[in-house]
Scaffold this active site. Sequence first.
Site, mmCIF file in Angstrom:
data_model
loop_
_atom_site.group_PDB
_atom_site.id
_atom_site.type_symbol
_atom_site.label_atom_id
_atom_site.label_comp_id
_atom_site.label_asym_id
_atom_site.label_seq_id
_atom_site.Cartn_x
_atom_site.Cartn_y
_atom_site.Cartn_z
ATOM 1 N N GLU A 76 -45.291 76.997 19.147
ATOM 2 C CA GLU A 76 -45.993 77.588 18.009
ATOM 3 C C GLU A 76 -46.138 79.111 18.119
ATOM 4 O O GLU A 76 -47.239 79.651 18.097
ATOM 5 C CB GLU A 76 -47.359 76.911 17.836
ATOM 6 C CG GLU A 76 -47.194 75.456 17.449
ATOM 7 C CD GLU A 76 -48.490 74.707 17.239
ATOM 8 O OE1 GLU A 76 -48.543 73.901 16.303
ATOM 9 O OE2 GLU A 76 -49.436 74.917 18.026
ATOM 10 N N GLU A 133 -44.220 66.835 18.632
ATOM 11 C CA GLU A 133 -45.576 66.313 18.495
ATOM 12 C C GLU A 133 -45.603 65.396 17.284
ATOM 13 O O GLU A 133 -45.024 65.720 16.239
ATOM 14 C CB GLU A 133 -46.599 67.441 18.322
ATOM 15 C CG GLU A 133 -46.719 68.353 19.527
ATOM 16 C CD GLU A 133 -47.715 69.491 19.325
ATOM 17 O OE1 GLU A 133 -48.593 69.354 18.430
ATOM 18 O OE2 GLU A 133 -47.614 70.499 20.034
#
Length: 1003
Positions: free
Chosen positions: A447, A513
């Site tokens: 991220e 994820e």
Amino acid sequence: MTFDLTRISDPGLFRENRLDAHSSHRWFSDAQEAASGRSSFEQNLNGLWKFHYARNPHLTIPGFESPDVDVTGWDDIVVPGHIQLQGYDRPQYANTQYPWDGREDVAIGDAPQLFNPVGSYVTFFTPETPLADGERLSVSFKGAESAIAVWLNGTYIGFACDTFTPSEFDLTDALVEGENRLAAQVFKWSAASWLEDQDFYRFSGLFRDVVLYRRPRAHVEDVDIRVDLSNDLATATVRVVTELVGDGSVTATLDGVGRLTAEGDGAFAVTVSDPRLWSAEDPHLYGLTLEVRDAGGALTEVIPERVGIRRFGIEDGLLKINGQRVVLKGVNRHEFGLNGRVMTRERTEADLQLMKANNINAVRTSHYPNNTFLYDLCDEYGLYVIDEMNLETHGLWDRIRYFDTPVSESVPGDDPLWLPALLDRADSMYRRDRNHPSIVIWSLGNESFGGTDLLQVGDHFREIDTRPVHYEGVAWDPRYPETTDITSTMYTSAAAVEEHLSVHRDKPYILCEYAHAMGNSFGAVDRYLDLAYREPLFQGFFVWDFADQAIALTDRHGNPYFGYGGDCGEAPHDSDFSGNGLLFADHTPKPFLRELAYLYQPVVASVGADEVTVTNRELFTSTSRYECVVTLAEQGRVLETGVIDTDVAPGGSAGYPLPIAIPQVPGEYTLEVSFRLRSATRYAPAGHEVAFEQTVIEVPGAVAPAVPARPEIVRGIHNVGVRGRHFEVLFSKLHGGIQSYRYGSTPDGGHKLLREVPMPNFWHAPTSNELGWKAPFTDGDWLLASRYARPRGDSAMADVIEHDDSVEVVYAYSLPTRPVSSCDVSYRVFGDGTVTTTVTLRPGAGLPELPEFGMLFCVDADLGQLRWYGDGPEESSIDRRGGVRLGVWEAEVKDQLTRYLRPQEAGGHTGVRWAEVTDARGAGLRFECQGGMEFSALPWSPFEIENAAHHTELPPISRTWIRPVAVRRGVAGDDSWGAREHPEFRIDADRERVFTFSFRGIR
């Protein structure tokens, strides 16, 4: 050279005098010492250190590192350990936001100055073995958050700032005879902290081991092991490259194969014929021994290493292990336990045993390199690892996503300022970890958007290694798709993954994820497994995440509980968003771990009335490894068992006749097939179940029981009584429902089993996922309807009907929804005390979906035993039923509310045919529903649960709240910040709904 504070605010200065990263091998004096595992070249400095805490760098003690400064009056602190868990500063949980955001105006790349806790550490040591000529001594800080400066005997040694890889320094030139004084200053935040905005608790200090290393005069500083496996897997070349420091020589031997041939420049090689290949199914390791001798031929060190012969990579466009397409059935794992990120080998091994026992085959080290023993253990147990670099800049990325900041201002982005630090972090991870066969993919971090810096780091990995490179951020910044070899996204629905792959066929796809396991969650995950086994390019998924991050606290009344963001008085924080593990904070399993084990199971069975079809999802292992046990049962009572000897080849399917015949006697039967380990493994004993399937078989023809005589009716002014031989029901005209249900003869007229009037219920304490999509704002009408229904007309009692076999009392309610809804509840009382209850809901036009549809009963807390015939033993939901099985189960009501980090709807059971809630003597109520219902019995009402932020805030137990439910919305779990449950698991309010069940007293 001296140290000054400007270093901690310089993104370009991330190491000073730090030794180059090297492999994590250990060295011993001889083979006997190597076998013992205790190296005379290592001296552990863990334990009590002297400690001084300062709120910021300007409040530290100048010159504390000098031997002239007396530290005997300083505090003691445990190393390894976080200072925030030892009485200094405070733990702070933050997800995307930087921990100083809004508290101090800090320029990107600078360290906070007003509040930036600093720990000054001092310890004393005497080398266990004095240094001989040519030997050197170093100190390795395995984990220091986030920047560390080091002194020995007052001499400045060096500085480093990468929290999650070793910071090692040469101490030799500053050593003195006898006792030495080692000092370190650890800064909570530095320029490097801008690269470490992971979703976790923010700690600081020396949180991993501190070790002294003695290097002999001839020493192998680095070992690089490479394996080249032939296309037909028949031969392998094992090549070892060593970096020798000092005059000497090296020999290498591979167990069972022989001496490696020297190739020059420290390189050695050997060919292995018919190698036993390493995989998650068979993690075989070859022993490798390096012997180092000095120029005179004397043995200076022995280095034991292990080699896994395997090939992993992208072949024919697919991720393959040893030539076979692999599905990574994984989990993300923060290093986190009851001591924060201070993790022991024993705790890590227990975690991996639990993973293997629950069919997990892959781990992503989110979002930083772990302790080296994790990789050792993954090598041994057989787990595929995505090793992730220490990088996350989520808080800065949010500026681009939400606040129209130009892409050019992302960090690290295209800014050359950050590239050297990134390459250093990449090399530190790579050089330490590269020899582990379990590591199959390198990840560039998490991220942090995209840009040329990340592209160059990815290219760097590709230049020095053959393993694929992973980075998810390309999904958000697609300017440089070549950054990653794998398409990776987070929390994408299975349908969206399939849609993407219908167009884009250039790369394998994984979800780094998915299935955000926050609170009562993990619904509809089966969609992903189904897709992985019909779409070749969809090759993996990693649950977020393994265990809750929570802090063990005690409330003002002395009650222990697990705290989350804000509970330590910190701000900013992100509340309970840290509670999204498959395990609780103490690393005990949550109920849905069994669901994951079922979905990840390596063998799939389809059970019919006379045959079972077995499909083997393993890549290299026959099903003959497992004992296949077939069990026939009726309402939990085992009638017969049998065994099938299966031998299905990897990737194959075969049918086998059942060794059991289905009875012809009318009834409902369960037929279960269970695959169990024939032999014990390191992670589970013989008999451990690795896969199961169950089918329900209905044999029709049951004879209806005799109908008892109609009960007596007593029509009073304010009440209608209905009574039989052993019971009495009192229906109130004033209070809108059943005011009393008594069963059994006692001196006071029978046991009064109801404490409050049963009422229709449409509400439950919102789950974390429901709070994430703001369900209470949408659903609030149904909370009002559940709490504040009123009679429709002068009396809620709408009718009393005398049937031939029963008496029926009907109540009619208006519900305060907008617009108003109506609900009728009919109680039909039979002569044996059975009350058949029918709830009819007529929603007002345009109302939102219902959280649930059923009834709420309140009884005394003495009715604390629950026994049910339905799905169990764990809780379940309509979108999470795979891991449970139909049977008869027992539990205590006090244990039914699952202790998720924040109290919420939990403890429900699907497919319940009957349930009994009784006291210790077996007296209480029995509920039944033809066709099955959802059912829960909890010590608190939905409203009490919703009002509590922690389990210690729930009131003392004084009631048992029973909820027979026609349907409850699914728990969902695609994500926890907006994703709804799938449409088929919702309860639309667009039509009339009817629910029928019955209850009666039992003794």
